[in-house]
Design a protein around this motif. Structure first.
Motif, short mmCIF file in Angstrom:
data_model
loop_
_atom_site.label_atom_id
_atom_site.label_comp_id
_atom_site.label_asym_id
_atom_site.label_seq_id
_atom_site.Cartn_x
_atom_site.Cartn_y
_atom_site.Cartn_z
N GLY A 22 35.11 -26.07 24.71
CA GLY A 22 35.09 -24.92 23.44
C GLY A 22 33.36 -24.63 22.52
N LEU A 23 32.67 -23.60 23.78
CA LEU A 23 31.13 -23.45 23.63
C LEU A 23 30.23 -24.94 24.30
N GLY A 24 31.03 -25.39 25.01
CA GLY A 24 30.22 -25.84 26.49
C GLY A 24 30.79 -27.80 25.64
N ASN A 25 31.56 -28.18 24.69
CA ASN A 25 32.04 -29.43 24.41
C ASN A 25 33.27 -28.90 24.79
N ASP A 26 32.98 -30.26 26.08
CA ASP A 26 34.01 -30.29 26.92
C ASP A 26 35.55 -31.26 26.75
N PHE A 27 36.37 -31.27 27.45
CA PHE A 27 37.92 -32.03 27.08
C PHE A 27 38.04 -31.93 28.06
N ILE A 28 38.87 -32.99 28.96
CA ILE A 28 40.16 -33.54 29.64
C ILE A 28 41.11 -33.68 28.53
N VAL A 29 42.17 -33.39 28.91
CA VAL A 29 43.76 -32.78 27.87
C VAL A 29 44.50 -33.78 28.73
N LEU A 30 45.14 -34.48 28.28
CA LEU A 30 46.35 -35.44 28.83
C LEU A 30 47.62 -34.73 28.17
N ASP A 31 48.41 -33.71 28.53
CA ASP A 31 50.39 -33.89 27.79
C ASP A 31 51.35 -34.67 28.59
N GLY A 32 51.31 -35.41 27.08
CA GLY A 32 52.71 -36.57 27.30
C GLY A 32 53.55 -35.93 26.51
N ARG A 33 53.61 -34.86 26.32
CA ARG A 33 54.96 -34.58 25.60
C ARG A 33 56.06 -34.81 26.42
N ASN A 34 56.30 -33.90 27.26
CA ASN A 34 56.81 -34.14 28.54
C ASN A 34 56.97 -35.30 29.75
N ALA A 35 56.04 -36.38 29.06
CA ALA A 35 55.91 -36.60 30.74
C ALA A 35 55.61 -37.92 30.23
N THR A 36 55.18 -38.93 30.05
CA THR A 36 55.40 -40.43 30.24
C THR A 36 53.82 -41.08 30.46
N LEU A 37 53.62 -41.46 29.27
CA LEU A 37 51.67 -41.60 30.01
C LEU A 37 51.85 -43.38 29.55
N PRO A 38 50.98 -43.72 30.96
CA PRO A 38 50.09 -45.10 30.48
C PRO A 38 49.74 -45.57 29.40
N PRO A 39 49.38 -46.50 29.17
CA PRO A 39 48.09 -46.56 27.62
C PRO A 39 47.36 -46.73 27.90
N ILE A 40 46.74 -45.69 26.51
CA ILE A 40 45.58 -45.10 26.44
C ILE A 40 44.29 -46.15 25.65
N GLY A 41 43.25 -47.12 26.96
CA GLY A 41 42.66 -48.16 26.32
C GLY A 41 41.23 -47.67 26.42
N SER A 42 40.75 -48.33 25.35
CA SER A 42 38.89 -47.05 25.47
C SER A 42 38.48 -47.25 27.07
N ALA A 43 38.60 -48.41 27.74
CA ALA A 43 37.93 -48.93 29.25
C ALA A 43 38.52 -47.82 29.79
N VAL A 44 39.57 -47.09 29.73
CA VAL A 44 39.88 -46.12 30.77
C VAL A 44 39.26 -44.83 30.18
N VAL A 45 39.63 -44.43 29.20
CA VAL A 45 38.58 -42.98 27.82
C VAL A 45 37.61 -42.83 28.46
N ALA A 46 36.95 -43.89 28.94
CA ALA A 46 35.42 -44.05 28.88
C ALA A 46 34.94 -43.66 30.33
N ALA A 47 36.01 -44.14 31.42
CA ALA A 47 35.46 -44.65 32.57
C ALA A 47 35.90 -42.82 32.71
N LEU A 48 37.06 -41.87 32.40
CA LEU A 48 37.71 -40.76 32.65
C LEU A 48 35.76 -40.28 32.32
N SER A 49 35.42 -40.74 30.97
CA SER A 49 34.65 -39.98 30.36
C SER A 49 32.94 -39.54 31.14
N ASP A 50 33.22 -40.42 32.54
CA ASP A 50 31.41 -40.66 32.66
C ASP A 50 31.72 -39.66 33.62
#
Length: 269
Positions: A10-38
């Motif tokens: 949105g105006l260059g503020n960027d996101f990774i979107v994971l959709d867990g509404r119809n699928a089971t995602l693994p637990p979201i921990g801070s280390a995984v978030v930081a690694a994906l965001s790098d």
């Protein structure tokens, strides 16, 4: 385990979107978030957004900043999620339930009502949040507003000249703000437009911040500096912010899907 994602902004503020509404995602921990965001070794983003089921709304949205910390609200991500969902919806966030509606190439978001009491920001101790008797290296008398997440807003003659890369982290981590703070520096151009730069809590300087635009517009309206509907221009583009007759903040602006892909969860866990 391979996990699908959608990259949006949105105006260059960027996101990774994971959709867990119809699928089971693994637990979201801070280390995984930081690694994906790098941006060098991961997918790269300002925020990771996780969609989940909700018993209180059509679905829920969780928001994680690039440093791994979970936050309450994100206006730009709300528009991106509205575009991805493709229909009007009520969305549960930890900052409250918001109403989203796709409009053209973006979305219209009812962000709810702002909060101004010192303990709703929150601040470490009581003070007037319209013109706070505090300052940092030439920035002083800010306003504070909570729009689902906490913001402090400084009005200055030239927001582009403020060394936000230095002052942003200093103010964010000041003891006055027990939950840290998003830092906004703004210049009012006229009764209908504002220029804005934002240091986002846990993410740093971003090209755009939807909640920052909302908080800044509301602060300027409270001070009588602008009308009840105003355009807020950030480095990434312009948002329209309205404070309607019911006291709700209405944000309208663009959002874009960049690409889709999958990744192996084990590479980042």
């Amino acid at each position: 385990m391979r996990v699908p994602f959608t990259k949006m902004h949105g105006l260059g503020n960027d996101f990774i979107v994971l959709d867990g509404r119809n699928a089971t995602l693994p637990p979201i921990g801070s280390a995984v978030v930081a690694a994906l965001s790098d941006r060098h070794t991961g997918i790269g983003c300002d925020q990771l957004i996780v969609l989940e089921t909700s018993t209180r709304a059509d679905f829920a949205m969780r928001i994680f900043n690039a440093d791994g910390g979970e936050v309450e609200a994100c206006g730009n991500a709300s528009r991106a999620v509205a575009l991805l969902h493709g229909a009007e919806a009520m969305v549960e966030t930890s900052g409250g339930i918001i109403h989203v509606e796709p409009v053209g190439h973006g979305a219209r978001i009812d962000m709810g009502t702002p909060h101004f009491e010192w303990d709703q920001i929150p601040l470490a101790y009581a003070m007037d949040t319209l013109a706070m008797p505090v300052g940092w290296d030439g920035l002083d008398q800010p306003s504070a507003v909570n729009v689902g997440n906490p913001h402090v807003i400084f009005f200055t003659d030239n927001c582009d000249a403020v060394p936000l890369e230095n002052l942003g982290p200093q103010i964010e981590h000041d003891a006055l703000f027990p939950e840290r703070i998003n830092v906004n520096v703004a210049t009012v151009n006229d009764r209908n437009s504002i220029r804005l730069r934002v240091w986002e809590r846990g993410a740093g300087i971003t090209r755009a911040c939807g909640t920052g635009a909302c908080a800044t517009a509301i602060a300027a309206m409270r001070r009588g500096m602008v009308e009840r509907e105003v355009e807020v221009t950030l480095p990434g583009g312009t948002l329209t912010i309205e404070w309607d007759e019911h006291g709700h903040i209405i944000m309208t602006g663009p959002a874009t899907e960049s690409f889709r892909g999958t990744f192996d969860w084990g590479d980042y866990a």
